[in-house]
Design an enzyme around this catalytic site. Structure first.
Site, PDB file in Angstrom:
ATOM      1  N   GLU A   1       0.976  -1.179   0.016  1.00 13.40           N
ATOM      2  CA  GLU A   1       0.069   0.038  -0.004  1.00 13.40           C
ATOM      3  C   GLU A   1       0.781   1.286   0.005  1.00 13.40           C
ATOM      4  O   GLU A   1       0.957   2.223   1.000  1.00 13.40           O
ATOM      5  CB  GLU A   1      -1.053  -0.043   1.328  1.00 13.40           C
ATOM      6  CG  GLU A   1      -2.042  -1.338   1.012  1.00 13.40           C
ATOM      7  CD  GLU A   1      -3.265  -1.029   1.812  1.00 13.40           C
ATOM      8  OE1 GLU A   1      -3.390  -0.136   2.841  1.00 13.40           O
ATOM      9  OE2 GLU A   1      -4.392  -1.919   1.887  1.00 13.40           O
TER      10      GLU A   1
ATOM     11  N   GLU B   1      -5.047  -8.727  -0.209  1.00  6.14           N
ATOM     12  CA  GLU B   1      -5.919  -8.148   0.889  1.00  6.14           C
ATOM     13  C   GLU B   1      -7.146  -8.038   0.485  1.00  6.14           C
ATOM     14  O   GLU B   1      -7.686  -7.239  -0.390  1.00  6.14           O
ATOM     15  CB  GLU B   1      -5.466  -7.084   1.617  1.00  6.14           C
ATOM     16  CG  GLU B   1      -3.943  -7.365   2.314  1.00  6.14           C
ATOM     17  CD  GLU B   1      -3.594  -5.975   3.105  1.00  6.14           C
ATOM     18  OE1 GLU B   1      -4.480  -5.260   3.515  1.00  6.14           O
ATOM     19  OE2 GLU B   1      -2.490  -5.641   3.225  1.00  6.14           O
TER      20      GLU B   1
HETATM   21  O1  AHR Z   1      -5.310  -5.668   6.815  1.00  2.00           O
HETATM   22  C1  AHR Z   1      -5.272  -4.650   7.635  1.00  2.00           C
HETATM   23  C2  AHR Z   1      -4.610  -3.264   6.994  1.00  2.00           C
HETATM   24  O2  AHR Z   1      -5.462  -2.987   5.822  1.00  2.00           O
HETATM   25  C3  AHR Z   1      -3.436  -3.939   6.337  1.00  2.00           C
HETATM   26  O3  AHR Z   1      -2.327  -3.555   7.305  1.00  2.00           O
HETATM   27  C4  AHR Z   1      -3.326  -2.750   5.199  1.00  2.00           C
HETATM   28  O4  AHR Z   1      -2.345  -3.162   4.236  1.00  2.00           O
HETATM   29  C5  AHR Z   1      -4.678  -2.382   4.863  1.00  2.00           C
HETATM   30  O5  AHR Z   1      -4.804  -1.093   4.810  1.00  2.00           O
END
Ligand code: AHR
Length: 501
Positions: A173, A304
């Site tokens: 990110e 994610e």
């Molecule tokens: O999964 C929680 C958070 O969500 C992670 O650390 C981040 O990459 C995303 O914003």
């Protein structure tokens, strides 16, 4: 009456097992308590890893595990997590809850965990606050078997042989917590950092993953590929093997999110409609990737995904602990069907997160552990791993729910494995209505091998006192006659049926 017509001659793409991957971050009680309790704990463990958790995860056939973050990855300095535990740095986990991170779970412990799980390794490196040297030395420490300072250090710390990194993420990110970068700046950094992620052993190539977009930031995908596209295939190979995408379902939006367990029918449909949005995201980011990589050599890595609600009342808001209902079973079923359908481009996906955080498959409380509805869906869907996606046409399905959040009543995906067993997974998104569906295949269905279901009322969930309110049960709501299968799918359900021709 719905109808699913399967063409077993049309094998569309291989469903990479890594689509069923997981994610574990130094966040809340995911690693500490959830997985790692230390060797001296009263909770049964092997080399510090909870035996109940590892046992349950093994039943899911976890193909790959991503670590150490998430946002934590771009603050993680790997040398803090090696060597004798007493001398490891204690520090504050600034990102997640401001708690003390004692670094007792580090590189060696991660490989031990993956070894116990029998899964591939996905390490996420630090671009946001780390140097090229730090990243390059970590890779050397983990994977170099010759004579070098980092290989010597690893040996000194008790691990003679190099490990295997299957996937390496160059930042996380980086448009946000990983450095607030603009896409062209990150893309230049990607070019530079990835250069030093060396594959030391040709027999153990490291697949490199470039940090991709947040949700519908198509500009990010375009720009990153544009800045790097002079390395387009075949040169891409070994330069960029994957491009990530992150998408979370927040029923009421990022600020409010919404309760995990208290919701009405409107919110049920809103949530499922947002889960289905994954299809749009994968298609549109995929179309941009097609412009630069028409041969689909770069995998889309959805590292994610999952539902993200307001954390459970009374828990540390930085720990992201939430319950998991039948609604989450549907979020999982819908999303995994989307990934299967796009398995020509989606090569890995990692549910966030594995234990005690967000849409977890397992929850723990002291020595107790429960399986969530999401766990049971992942367990059924494991049969798709490594299968070939079959062409399957669904008809006779109406849209249901409020206009703004209307969704098809049924979603499906269908695959065949190397033994010729066909697996069909079906979701009934209705809160109230069962649905009849015929499954038709040219040569007729031969024998049903197994059928299972996860179902309940929309807000049902498991607790430590009632751990089996929602579970995987044998499904008997089907009839097989003259090679044709007729099923009745209950409301709020995820079903798998497996058969031969
Ligand atoms: O999964 C929680 C958070 O969500 C992670 O650390 C981040 O990459 C995303 O914003």
């Amino acid at each position: 009456m719905a109808r699913l017509v399967i063409n077993d001659e049309a094998r569309l793409s291989r469903i990479n097992p890594e689509i069923y991957g997981h994610f574990s971050e130094h966040l809340g009680r995911c690693i500490y308590e959830g997985i790692f309790v230390g060797e001296d704990s009263d909770i049964p463990n092997k080399n510090g890893m909870r035996t109940d958790v590892v046992g349950a995860l093994k039943e899911l056939q976890i193909p790959v595990l991503r670590w150490p973050g998430g946002c934590f990855a771009d603050e993680y300095h790997w040398k803090d997590g090696i060597g004798p535990k007493e001398t490891r740095k204690r520090m504050v986990n600034t990102h997640w809850g401001g708690v003390v991170e004692d670094n007792s779970f580090g590189t060696h412990e991660f490989f031990e965990l993956c070894d116990q799980l029998g899964c591939k390794t996905y390490i996420n490196g630090n671009v946001g606050s780390g140097t090229v040297q730090e990243m390059s030395e970590w890779v050397e420490y983990m994977t170099f078997d010759g004579i070098s300072p980092m290989a010597e250090l690893r040996k000194k710390n008790g691990h003679e042989k190099a490990w295997k990194i299957d996937y390496f993420g160059v930042g996380n990110e980086n448009w946000g917590c990983g450095g607030n970068m603009r896409p062209s700046y990150y893309a230049d950094l990607y070019r530079r950092y990835q250069t030093y992620v060396r594959t030391y052993d040709r027999n153990k190539p490291i697949s490199k993953i470039c940090g991709g977009a947040n949700v519908d930031d198509y500009h990010w995908t375009h720009t990153v590929l544009d800045v790097t596209h002079d390395h387009t295939p075949p040169q891409f190979h070994g330069f960029m093997d994957g491009l990530s995408l992150h998408y979370y379902v927040h029923p009421e939006g990022w600020e409010i999110k919404g309760s995990a367990t208290e919701f009405d029918e409107n919110t049920w449909y809103k949530t499922l409609s947002k889960a289905l949005y994954m299809d749009t995201l994968v298609s549109r980011h995929g179309a941009i990737m097609d412009q630069y990589d028409p041969e689909k050599k770069i995998g889309m890595i959805v590292d994610e995904w999952g539902a993200w609600y307001t954390c459970e009342p009374g828990t540390n808001p930085g720990f992201l602990y939430q319950q998991n209902t039948v609604r989450d079973a549907l979020v999982a079923g819908i999303t995994l069907n989307v990934f299967n359908k796009h398995s020509d481009r989606v090569k890995m996906a990692n549910l966030a997160q594995m234990v005690n955080v967000l849409q977890a498959v397992l929850l723990t409380e002291g020595e107790k552990m429960i399986k969530t509805p999401t766990y049971h869906v992942m367990h059924m869907y494991r049969h798709h791993q490594g299968g070939e996606l079959l062409e399957a046409k669904l008809s006779g399905v109406d849209n249901i729910g409020p206009d703004e959040w209307s969704v098809p009543q049924i979603t499906e995906s269908t695959s065949i494995n190397e033994d010729g067993v066909i697996t069909v997974t079906l979701n009934n998104l209705s809160t109230s209505d069962a649905k009849e569906i015929d499954i038709v295949i040219p040569d007729g269905v031969g024998e049903v091998k197994e059928a299972n279901i996860v179902k309940g009322q929309m807000k049902d969930y498991n607790t430590f006192d009632n751990p089996e309110t929602v579970t995987e049960e044998a499904f008997d709501g089907y009839r097989l006659a003259d090679g044709k299968l007729a099923l009745t799918l209950p409301a709020c359900s995820v079903t798998e049926i497996r058969f031969t021709i």
